[in-house]
Design an enzyme around this catalytic site. Sequence first.
Site, PDB file in Angstrom:
ATOM      1  N   ALA A  81     -43.156  -7.511 -37.453  1.00  0.00           N
ATOM      2  CA  ALA A  81     -42.582  -7.768 -38.784  1.00  0.00           C
ATOM      3  C   ALA A  81     -41.323  -8.616 -38.738  1.00  0.00           C
ATOM      4  O   ALA A  81     -41.011  -9.316 -39.702  1.00  0.00           O
ATOM      5  CB  ALA A  81     -42.297  -6.436 -39.473  1.00  0.00           C
ATOM      6  N   GLY A 137     -44.095 -12.858 -39.665  1.00  0.00           N
ATOM      7  CA  GLY A 137     -43.712 -11.709 -40.488  1.00  0.00           C
ATOM      8  C   GLY A 137     -42.781 -12.106 -41.626  1.00  0.00           C
ATOM      9  O   GLY A 137     -42.954 -11.675 -42.775  1.00  0.00           O
ATOM     10  N   ASN A 158     -52.189 -13.645 -30.873  1.00  0.00           N
ATOM     11  CA  ASN A 158     -53.102 -14.247 -29.890  1.00  0.00           C
ATOM     12  C   ASN A 158     -53.088 -13.557 -28.543  1.00  0.00           C
ATOM     13  O   ASN A 158     -52.065 -12.995 -28.160  1.00  0.00           O
ATOM     14  CB  ASN A 158     -52.729 -15.719 -29.700  1.00  0.00           C
ATOM     15  CG  ASN A 158     -53.261 -16.549 -30.840  1.00  0.00           C
ATOM     16  OD1 ASN A 158     -54.375 -16.350 -31.290  1.00  0.00           O
ATOM     17  ND2 ASN A 158     -52.431 -17.470 -31.321  1.00  0.00           N
ATOM     18  N   ASP A 162     -57.500 -22.026 -39.127  1.00  0.00           N
ATOM     19  CA  ASP A 162     -58.320 -23.139 -38.639  1.00  0.00           C
ATOM     20  C   ASP A 162     -59.203 -23.674 -39.770  1.00  0.00           C
ATOM     21  O   ASP A 162     -59.356 -24.879 -39.948  1.00  0.00           O
ATOM     22  CB  ASP A 162     -59.182 -22.661 -37.462  1.00  0.00           C
ATOM     23  CG  ASP A 162     -58.343 -21.958 -36.414  1.00  0.00           C
ATOM     24  OD1 ASP A 162     -57.444 -22.609 -35.858  1.00  0.00           O
ATOM     25  OD2 ASP A 162     -58.557 -20.755 -36.168  1.00  0.00           O
ATOM     26  N   HIS A 176     -60.724 -18.317 -31.795  1.00  0.00           N
ATOM     27  CA  HIS A 176     -59.506 -18.984 -32.268  1.00  0.00           C
ATOM     28  C   HIS A 176     -58.762 -19.514 -31.043  1.00  0.00           C
ATOM     29  O   HIS A 176     -57.844 -18.894 -30.524  1.00  0.00           O
ATOM     30  CB  HIS A 176     -58.605 -18.030 -33.058  1.00  0.00           C
ATOM     31  CG  HIS A 176     -57.251 -18.607 -33.308  1.00  0.00           C
ATOM     32  ND1 HIS A 176     -57.056 -19.667 -34.165  1.00  0.00           N
ATOM     33  CD2 HIS A 176     -56.034 -18.322 -32.788  1.00  0.00           C
ATOM     34  CE1 HIS A 176     -55.769 -19.999 -34.160  1.00  0.00           C
ATOM     35  NE2 HIS A 176     -55.131 -19.200 -33.328  1.00  0.00           N
TER      36      HIS A 176
HETATM   37  P1  NAX Z   1     -42.716 -14.310 -33.055  1.00  0.00           P
HETATM   38  O1  NAX Z   1     -42.433 -14.296 -31.599  1.00  0.00           O
HETATM   39  O2  NAX Z   1     -41.793 -14.990 -33.990  1.00  0.00           O
HETATM   40  O3  NAX Z   1     -42.837 -12.808 -33.564  1.00  0.00           O
HETATM   41  C1  NAX Z   1     -43.589 -11.845 -32.915  1.00  0.00           C
HETATM   42  C2  NAX Z   1     -42.945 -10.502 -33.201  1.00  0.00           C
HETATM   43  O4  NAX Z   1     -43.788  -9.493 -32.660  1.00  0.00           O
HETATM   44  C3  NAX Z   1     -41.582 -10.336 -32.561  1.00  0.00           C
HETATM   45  O5  NAX Z   1     -40.633  -9.955 -33.552  1.00  0.00           O
HETATM   46  C4  NAX Z   1     -41.812  -9.233 -31.537  1.00  0.00           C
HETATM   47  O6  NAX Z   1     -40.666  -8.392 -31.390  1.00  0.00           O
HETATM   48  C5  NAX Z   1     -42.967  -8.480 -32.164  1.00  0.00           C
HETATM   49  N1  NAX Z   1     -43.714  -7.634 -31.225  1.00  0.00           N
HETATM   50  C6  NAX Z   1     -43.978  -7.872 -29.924  1.00  0.00           C
HETATM   51  N2  NAX Z   1     -44.648  -6.835 -29.401  1.00  0.00           N
HETATM   52  C7  NAX Z   1     -44.817  -5.936 -30.383  1.00  0.00           C
HETATM   53  C8  NAX Z   1     -45.424  -4.647 -30.459  1.00  0.00           C
HETATM   54  N3  NAX Z   1     -45.978  -4.080 -29.392  1.00  0.00           N
HETATM   55  N4  NAX Z   1     -45.404  -4.003 -31.640  1.00  0.00           N
HETATM   56  C9  NAX Z   1     -44.830  -4.553 -32.716  1.00  0.00           C
HETATM   57  N5  NAX Z   1     -44.227  -5.760 -32.710  1.00  0.00           N
HETATM   58  C10 NAX Z   1     -44.232  -6.440 -31.564  1.00  0.00           C
HETATM   59  O7  NAX Z   1     -44.202 -14.859 -33.209  1.00  0.00           O
HETATM   60  P2  NAX Z   1     -44.935 -15.443 -34.507  1.00  0.00           P
HETATM   61  O8  NAX Z   1     -44.669 -16.877 -34.606  1.00  0.00           O
HETATM   62  O9  NAX Z   1     -44.630 -14.576 -35.664  1.00  0.00           O
HETATM   63  O10 NAX Z   1     -46.461 -15.310 -34.061  1.00  0.00           O
HETATM   64  C11 NAX Z   1     -47.050 -14.055 -33.881  1.00  0.00           C
HETATM   65  C12 NAX Z   1     -48.424 -14.194 -33.243  1.00  0.00           C
HETATM   66  O11 NAX Z   1     -49.299 -14.951 -34.071  1.00  0.00           O
HETATM   67  C13 NAX Z   1     -48.428 -14.904 -31.898  1.00  0.00           C
HETATM   68  O12 NAX Z   1     -49.261 -14.187 -31.009  1.00  0.00           O
HETATM   69  C14 NAX Z   1     -49.054 -16.236 -32.214  1.00  0.00           C
HETATM   70  O13 NAX Z   1     -49.684 -16.815 -31.096  1.00  0.00           O
HETATM   71  C15 NAX Z   1     -50.042 -15.846 -33.270  1.00  0.00           C
HETATM   72  N6  NAX Z   1     -50.584 -16.910 -34.119  1.00  0.00           N
HETATM   73  C16 NAX Z   1     -51.874 -16.812 -34.500  1.00  0.00           C
HETATM   74  C17 NAX Z   1     -52.467 -17.727 -35.317  1.00  0.00           C
HETATM   75  C18 NAX Z   1     -53.892 -17.597 -35.739  1.00  0.00           C
HETATM   76  O14 NAX Z   1     -54.373 -18.518 -36.414  1.00  0.00           O
HETATM   77  N7  NAX Z   1     -54.637 -16.543 -35.417  1.00  0.00           N
HETATM   78  C19 NAX Z   1     -51.719 -18.922 -35.793  1.00  0.00           C
HETATM   79  C20 NAX Z   1     -50.240 -18.738 -35.743  1.00  0.00           C
HETATM   80  C21 NAX Z   1     -49.733 -18.027 -34.532  1.00  0.00           C
HETATM   81  O15 NAX Z   1     -49.671 -18.933 -33.473  1.00  0.00           O
END
Ligand code: NAX
Length: 328
Positions: free
Chosen positions: A12, A17, A131, A159, A187
């Site tokens: 979040a 988030g 991812n 996508d 993806h």
């Molecule tokens: P961020 O690094 O900004 O945020 C991720 C957040 O997740 C951080 O605040 C972290 O503390 C938290 N987190 C880590 N482990 C956790 C856990 N066990 N429980 C709860 N929270 C946890 O990443 P963001 O840019 O927000 O992207 C999040 C994810 O979306 C990444 O894995 C990214 O690769 C993926 N994406 C997926 C896309 C899709 O089309 N399916 C596209 C966008 C994005 O790349």
Amino acid sequence: AQVPVNVTVTGAAGQIGYALLFRIASGQLLGPDTPVKLRLLEIPQAVTAAEGTAMELDDCAFPLLKGIDIFDDARQAFEGANVALLVGARPRSQGMERGDLLEANGGIFKPQGEAINAGAADDIRVLVVGNPANTNALIAQSHAPDVPADRFNAMTRLDHNRALTQLAKKVGAPVTDIKKLTIWGNHSATQYPDIFHAEVDGANAAQRIGDEAWLRDEFIPTVAKRGAAIIEARGASSAASAANAAIDHVYDWVNGTPEGDWTSAAFPSDGSYGVPEGLISSFPAVSRGGRWEIVQNLENGPFSRERIDASVQELAEERDTVRKLGLV
Ligand code: NAX
């Protein structure tokens, strides 16, 4: 008054988030008549940041937002959840192999699957964004034996939306004129954006364009590598567009897809189109009565078949890797 829907969001405090929560709270996830309660899950180090976002959510005075709770414990966060958006994931760090990445994410998605199994509401719907999304969804799903498998989805809607705009630009039509596009498979860079069944204002898109070189050398790589291009330009990965796609996915899942069109969503295969049963693969999909159905009987020529098979093969390899790791 209507009972609020509990929406759990992991990660979040991250950038997706931040783009997502305000739209959920404003009613865009479930519609303008559905009150929501947010349950935010973060790692302990990021709880304070999540509290800051919650303060801003309060400051919007959203009429539909009936409460915000913040947790660093998955069991609590998924208690009573009706919708869960699994955004938080372990990113790939320098020198990390795919197996290491899958293992690190197994450490997140296995306990989250167990927590969903233990405490989520009977109508729970889970969308995995973090991812590698398809295989993370498979891991969570396999640890939630009491939840119907088809309630675990992975997001390929970003996508899909990217492909819509690329095609619309190519033909000089508004995106609303484009129908029946499909993202097949994973993806990842192997995903296959398919325009052979797509329509531009009712006419077949592939025929109208009639340019296989554009399809092969421009359209497909542009869509598949869009995430990297955003990082290059913005200095950060897609966030608002990813949040938008998550909103679109869940909205359609709950409320249904429009007549005469379909979208793309990843959910457990029933064996259609030769995709091994159980793999969480992206398909052409319509939503009816709160469930996804795969659009059947599409003819795929060799150009499409080869690309669908390659992406599905990658999914099968990811599944084999996590199986060896004991994660599914
Ligand atoms: P961020 O690094 O900004 O945020 C991720 C957040 O997740 C951080 O605040 C972290 O503390 C938290 N987190 C880590 N482990 C956790 C856990 N066990 N429980 C709860 N929270 C946890 O990443 P963001 O840019 O927000 O992207 C999040 C994810 O979306 C990444 O894995 C990214 O690769 C993926 N994406 C997926 C896309 C899709 O089309 N399916 C596209 C966008 C994005 O790349």
